[in-house]
Design a protein around this motif. Structure first.
Motif, PDB file in Angstrom:
ATOM      1  N   GLY A 123      23.429   8.181  59.145  1.00  0.00           N
ATOM      2  CA  GLY A 123      22.707   6.829  59.709  1.00  0.00           C
ATOM      3  C   GLY A 123      23.846   5.812  60.070  1.00  0.00           C
ATOM      4  N   ILE A 124      25.159   6.354  59.843  1.00  0.00           N
ATOM      5  CA  ILE A 124      26.037   5.262  59.973  1.00  0.00           C
ATOM      6  C   ILE A 124      26.830   5.548  61.299  1.00  0.00           C
ATOM      7  CG2 ILE A 124      28.141   4.302  59.308  1.00  0.00           C
ATOM      8  CD1 ILE A 124      27.389   4.699  56.269  1.00  0.00           C
ATOM      9  N   ASN A 125      26.500   4.641  62.194  1.00  0.00           N
ATOM     10  CA  ASN A 125      27.131   4.894  63.757  1.00  0.00           C
ATOM     11  C   ASN A 125      28.657   4.536  63.673  1.00  0.00           C
ATOM     12  OD1 ASN A 125      24.734   5.802  64.713  1.00  0.00           O
ATOM     13  ND2 ASN A 125      24.113   3.634  65.043  1.00  0.00           N
ATOM     14  N   SER A 126      29.401   5.383  64.652  1.00  0.00           N
ATOM     15  CA  SER A 126      30.872   5.075  65.167  1.00  0.00           C
ATOM     16  C   SER A 126      31.665   5.008  63.881  1.00  0.00           C
ATOM     17  CB  SER A 126      30.867   4.098  66.094  1.00  0.00           C
ATOM     18  OG  SER A 126      30.396   2.767  65.528  1.00  0.00           O
ATOM     19  N   HIS A 127      31.426   5.767  62.751  1.00  0.00           N
ATOM     20  CA  HIS A 127      32.515   5.627  61.752  1.00  0.00           C
ATOM     21  C   HIS A 127      33.599   6.809  61.903  1.00  0.00           C
ATOM     22  CE1 HIS A 127      31.437   9.694  59.896  1.00  0.00           C
ATOM     23  NE2 HIS A 127      30.205   9.193  60.068  1.00  0.00           N
ATOM     24  N   GLN A 128      34.873   6.526  61.255  1.00  0.00           N
ATOM     25  CA  GLN A 128      36.013   7.478  61.566  1.00  0.00           C
ATOM     26  C   GLN A 128      36.488   8.310  60.262  1.00  0.00           C
ATOM     27  OE1 GLN A 128      37.426   7.850  64.525  1.00  0.00           O
ATOM     28  NE2 GLN A 128      36.170   6.437  65.406  1.00  0.00           N
ATOM     29  N   LEU A 129      35.244   8.490  59.396  1.00  0.00           N
ATOM     30  CA  LEU A 129      35.497   9.235  58.305  1.00  0.00           C
ATOM     31  C   LEU A 129      36.203  10.541  58.361  1.00  0.00           C
ATOM     32  CD1 LEU A 129      35.143   9.109  55.085  1.00  0.00           C
ATOM     33  CD2 LEU A 129      32.898  10.432  55.494  1.00  0.00           C
ATOM     34  N   GLY A 130      35.737  11.246  59.725  1.00  0.00           N
ATOM     35  CA  GLY A 130      36.531  12.479  59.792  1.00  0.00           C
ATOM     36  C   GLY A 130      37.988  12.454  60.257  1.00  0.00           C
ATOM     37  N   ALA A 131      38.461  11.256  60.347  1.00  0.00           N
ATOM     38  CA  ALA A 131      39.739  11.065  60.445  1.00  0.00           C
ATOM     39  C   ALA A 131      40.688  10.923  59.262  1.00  0.00           C
ATOM     40  CB  ALA A 131      40.234  10.019  61.519  1.00  0.00           C
ATOM     41  N   SER A 132      39.857  10.580  58.055  1.00  0.00           N
ATOM     42  CA  SER A 132      40.435  10.554  56.902  1.00  0.00           C
ATOM     43  C   SER A 132      41.340  11.771  56.334  1.00  0.00           C
ATOM     44  CB  SER A 132      39.696  10.019  55.936  1.00  0.00           C
ATOM     45  OG  SER A 132      38.743  11.201  55.371  1.00  0.00           O
ATOM     46  N   THR A 133      42.414  11.510  55.668  1.00  0.00           N
ATOM     47  CA  THR A 133      42.968  12.646  55.165  1.00  0.00           C
ATOM     48  C   THR A 133      42.449  12.815  53.637  1.00  0.00           C
ATOM     49  OG1 THR A 133      45.045  11.678  55.970  1.00  0.00           O
ATOM     50  CG2 THR A 133      45.415  13.579  54.388  1.00  0.00           C
ATOM     51  N   PRO A 134      41.864  14.079  53.475  1.00  0.00           N
ATOM     52  CA  PRO A 134      41.191  14.518  52.311  1.00  0.00           C
ATOM     53  C   PRO A 134      42.272  14.467  51.183  1.00  0.00           C
ATOM     54  CG  PRO A 134      41.015  16.421  53.773  1.00  0.00           C
ATOM     55  CD  PRO A 134      41.679  15.241  54.432  1.00  0.00           C
ATOM     56  N   TYR A 135      41.796  14.397  49.898  1.00  0.00           N
ATOM     57  CA  TYR A 135      42.530  14.539  48.778  1.00  0.00           C
ATOM     58  C   TYR A 135      42.368  16.120  48.583  1.00  0.00           C
ATOM     59  CZ  TYR A 135      43.067  10.032  46.989  1.00  0.00           C
ATOM     60  OH  TYR A 135      43.242   8.597  46.781  1.00  0.00           O
ATOM     61  N   LEU A 136      43.477  16.871  48.004  1.00  0.00           N
ATOM     62  CA  LEU A 136      43.849  18.322  48.010  1.00  0.00           C
ATOM     63  C   LEU A 136      43.756  18.840  46.557  1.00  0.00           C
ATOM     64  CD1 LEU A 136      46.663  18.209  50.502  1.00  0.00           C
ATOM     65  CD2 LEU A 136      44.475  18.750  51.049  1.00  0.00           C
TER      66      LEU A 136
END
Ligand SMILES: [Zn+2]
Length: 332
Positions: A37-50
């Motif tokens: 439900g959140i439009n135009s976020h850039q979460l996919g460009a975050s660097t995940p923890y490993l």
């Protein structure tokens, strides 16, 4: 934690070779409808923890739990005006729809510690990610049982501590030292607090204060200082999913996770606490700690390359860790 363990800096820094997305965000949207439900976020460009463990590399998100106020320690040497600006930045995040709040507290066992970096530039102090900015270490605590069972869709993990270093001045294009304006201090504090809240990486697009652009950070600082309401869809996206949400799991050869598996076993035997994970644009680390406070880190380098080819994972033991492992597991 905090500024005490500075031997290896694992902090957010701007990598030029970032992909637009580091992992498949639409799969996460199917699991967390609030995210969809959140439009135009850039979460996919975050660097995940490993988390490498038992032949699997798990990539996951980490954030503060909602509910209890996050304790914050302000720089003891802040002027009244600097303190007011930092409180504006904290207030802007509280009003940004993440469901978090802060409480000024001293001293901190958990929480966010904000400090001004010393003025003199030396090799031994944290260097800012850009001449204008600061540097942040955000510690994600993973429950040890995540290392004994194959992780499910959500790891038992949350941010427990962060240190934000801010610089009072930067360099202009001619390399001259110039004091930050109040707008720049607010913008930088907002950006670094975004890392402290759990978002690592720097999206190259989108209206987010986590954007790598100094101009964009300055512009947002100006708006917040003028009293304009602040929100950030990218951080709202992070806080719409569970802390520990797994975004990708990759099977790797068991030898590639062996240093972590041996440390997990040594930690059980020697009653070490941990692991505490950090990730930056270039490197990640996993720390265990003994009852005397001594830290035993493992290091993962080359994060952009690893995100493209997770099967190439390499975990390095620093000297203290290698020593601990060889005494815990002596060669026959
Ligand atoms: Zn940053």
């Amino acid at each position: 934690m905090g500024p005490r363990s500075r031997a290896v800096f694992v902090a957010a820094g701007c990598a030029l070779a970032c992909a637009a997305t580091n992992w498949n965000v639409s799969a996460l949207e199917q699991r967390f409808p609030a995210l969809a439900g959140i439009n135009s976020h850039q979460l996919g460009a975050s660097t995940p923890y490993l988390l490498p463990s038992r032949g699997v590399l798990t990539l996951f998100l980490c954030r503060w739990p909602r509910g209890p106020a996050i304790p914050v320690s302000l720089p003891p040497d802040a002027t009244a005006e600097e303190r007011r600006l930092l409180e504006m930045a904290l207030g802007a995040w509280e009003g940004a729809g993440l469901g978090i709040r802060f409480a000024i507290a001293e001293p901190l066992a958990r929480g966010i510690e904000i400090r001004f970096a010393p003025g003199a530039e030396t090799e031994s102090q944290p260097q800012p990610e850009t001449p204008q900015a600061g540097i942040t270490f955000a510690d994600c605590a993973v429950d040890p049982e995540a290392l004994t069972n194959l992780p499910g869709p959500v790891l038992p993990a949350r941010i427990v501590f962060a240190t934000v270093w801010l610089h009072r001045d930067g360099r202009d294009m001619l390399g001259r030292r110039v004091a930050h304006t109040p707008e720049e201090l607010i913008g930088t504090a907002l950006h670094e607090l975004g890392h402290a809240l759990g978002f690592q990486g720097h999206p190259r697009r989108g209206d987010t204060v986590m954007n790598a652009s100094v101009d964009s950070v300055r512009r947002i600082g100006r708006r917040v200082k003028a009293g304009t309401h602040f929100t950030d869809t990218t951080l709202r996206a992070l806080y719409s999913v569970s802390s520990g949400a797994v975004v990708r799991q990759v099977t790797v050869s068991p030898g590639r996770t062996a240093p972590v598996d041996r440390m997990a076993s040594a930690a059980r035997r020697l009653a070490l606490s941990g692991p505490i994970l950090r990730v930056g644009d270039r490197a990640a680390r996993l720390d265990w700690r003994d009852s005397g406070g001594r830290v035993y880190p493992l290091l993962i380098l080359g994060i952009p390359e690893l995100l493209r080819a997770p099967e190439t994972l390499r975990v390095h033991a620093l000297r203290s860790t290698a020593g601990l492992l060889s005494s815990a597991f002596p060669s026959p």
